[in-house]
Design a protein around this motif. Structure first.
Motif, short mmCIF file in Angstrom:
data_model
loop_
_atom_site.label_atom_id
_atom_site.label_comp_id
_atom_site.label_asym_id
_atom_site.label_seq_id
_atom_site.Cartn_x
_atom_site.Cartn_y
_atom_site.Cartn_z
N ILE A 39 74.83 17.33 44.37
CA ILE A 39 76.54 16.45 43.63
C ILE A 39 75.85 15.70 42.36
N VAL A 40 75.86 15.57 41.36
CA VAL A 40 75.32 15.54 40.19
C VAL A 40 76.01 14.18 39.17
N PRO A 41 75.71 12.79 39.03
CA PRO A 41 76.44 12.30 38.59
C PRO A 41 76.45 12.59 36.67
N VAL A 42 77.85 12.21 35.65
CA VAL A 42 77.88 12.53 34.78
C VAL A 42 78.58 11.90 34.40
N VAL A 43 78.00 10.91 33.01
CA VAL A 43 78.63 9.84 31.58
C VAL A 43 79.87 11.15 31.91
N ASP A 63 81.63 18.19 28.86
CA ASP A 63 82.53 18.57 27.41
C ASP A 63 83.29 20.24 28.03
N LYS A 64 84.03 20.48 27.18
CA LYS A 64 84.70 21.55 26.67
C LYS A 64 83.91 22.97 27.60
N SER A 65 82.26 23.13 27.31
CA SER A 65 81.92 23.80 27.83
C SER A 65 81.59 23.65 29.07
N PHE A 66 82.14 22.60 29.64
CA PHE A 66 81.85 22.10 32.00
C PHE A 66 80.21 22.27 31.09
N LYS A 67 79.85 22.09 30.71
CA LYS A 67 78.58 20.64 30.69
C LYS A 67 78.09 19.69 30.36
N ARG A 68 76.87 18.64 31.26
CA ARG A 68 77.26 17.62 31.34
C ARG A 68 76.31 17.26 30.05
N VAL A 69 76.86 15.54 30.55
CA VAL A 69 76.59 14.56 29.66
C VAL A 69 75.57 12.75 30.19
N GLY A 70 74.66 12.97 30.84
CA GLY A 70 74.09 11.84 31.49
C GLY A 70 73.65 10.80 30.25
N PHE A 71 72.83 9.75 30.81
CA PHE A 71 72.46 8.89 30.19
C PHE A 71 71.07 9.17 29.00
N GLY A 72 70.32 10.03 29.09
CA GLY A 72 70.24 10.20 27.91
C GLY A 72 68.73 11.02 28.13
N LYS A 73 68.26 10.27 28.82
CA LYS A 73 67.25 10.54 29.98
C LYS A 73 66.57 11.97 30.15
N GLY A 74 67.29 13.19 30.29
CA GLY A 74 67.40 14.16 30.67
C GLY A 74 66.52 14.55 31.86
N MET A 75 66.71 13.66 32.84
CA MET A 75 65.57 13.89 34.73
C MET A 75 66.33 15.86 35.21
N TYR A 76 67.84 15.14 35.22
CA TYR A 76 69.16 16.61 35.64
C TYR A 76 68.73 17.97 34.93
N ASP A 77 68.69 18.04 33.82
CA ASP A 77 68.09 18.97 33.19
C ASP A 77 66.78 19.91 33.23
N ARG A 78 65.66 18.85 33.99
CA ARG A 78 63.97 18.88 33.61
C ARG A 78 64.46 19.65 35.38
N PHE A 79 64.78 18.74 36.23
CA PHE A 79 64.77 18.93 37.45
C PHE A 79 64.89 20.66 37.94
N PHE A 80 66.64 20.72 37.38
CA PHE A 80 67.42 22.02 37.44
C PHE A 80 66.39 23.30 36.78
N SER A 81 65.58 22.63 36.12
CA SER A 81 64.86 24.34 35.19
C SER A 81 64.17 24.47 35.68
#
Length: 211
Positions: A110-114, A117-135
């Motif tokens: 369960i991932v919090p989002v800010v 967009d139309k592609s169902f991708k997440r915009v967060g607070f800009g730190k990229g932490m979740y992107d790095r974690f899932f990658s």
């Protein structure tokens, strides 16, 4: 538009405040229903501008679910087991005192989002932490985005590395990633806001139609 993602993030964060208690109660019901079939779940400890999901955390723990939360670690975060008491870190964010990385395979995240967009991708607070974690995960759990009040961009503003969700929940909304457009009814029913060219120009545009 020089930086559409940053502009969209600001738009969402500047949106009108809502009744956090009421919205959280509705969202918590959806969150619990989604979480019931899963055993190992990554949740999060909410900030004041996010849905209050503490009562869901408590209920899932009583049902013997294995609950994990992010713990800030350098420029990213590590996953630790959720435990009480919680303690404020240097960023005034509550976190468990347990610092041991949980090396288990989660079923649901369960991932919090800010906003999304139309592609169902997440915009967060800009730190990229979740992107790095899932990658770095060698597998992909089910990913559900959670937001207190819906904020959706009708234009694509995300980058290739931004994570894509399987579902999105917010006030009065549970939506699967099924390539449908966002209707005006979607925003009215959820008291959400949408971002398009008109909202950029006026800065005040609570509802808009899908393009």
């Amino acid at each position: 538009m020089e930086n559409p993602k940053a502009e969209f993030r600001t738009f969402c964060l500047d949106s009108k405040k809502v009744n956090r208690y009421l919205f959280s109660k509705k969202i918590g019901q959806l969150l619990y229903e989604i979480s019931k079939p899963y055993k190992r779940i990554l949740l999060f400890i909410p900030l004041l501008n996010e849905a209050d999901i503490y009562f869901v955390l408590k209920r899932l723990r009583k049902e013997k679910k294995e609950i994990f939360v992010p713990l800030v670690d350098g420029e990213g975060f590590k996953m630790v087991k959720y435990s009480l008491p919680l303690k404020k870190n240097k960023f005034s964010i509550f976190e468990p005192q347990n610092k041991n990385t949980a090396r288990v395979k989660i079923d649901l995240a369960i991932v919090p989002v800010v906003g999304i967009d139309k592609s169902f991708k997440r915009v967060g607070f800009g730190k990229g932490m979740y992107d790095r974690f899932f990658s770095k995960l060698p597998y992909r759990p089910k990913i559900v985005f959670l937001q207190l009040r819906p904020c959706v961009s009708l234009k694509k503003v995300t980058d290739f590395y931004d994570i894509k969700g399987d579902e999105y929940i917010s006030f009065n909304i549970r939506r699967k990633n099924d390539n449908r457009n966002y209707s005006r009814f979607f925003f009215i029913r959820s008291r959400g806001v949408c971002f398009d060219e008109k909202s950029r120009q006026s800065k005040i545009w609570p509802f808009c139609r899908a393009g």
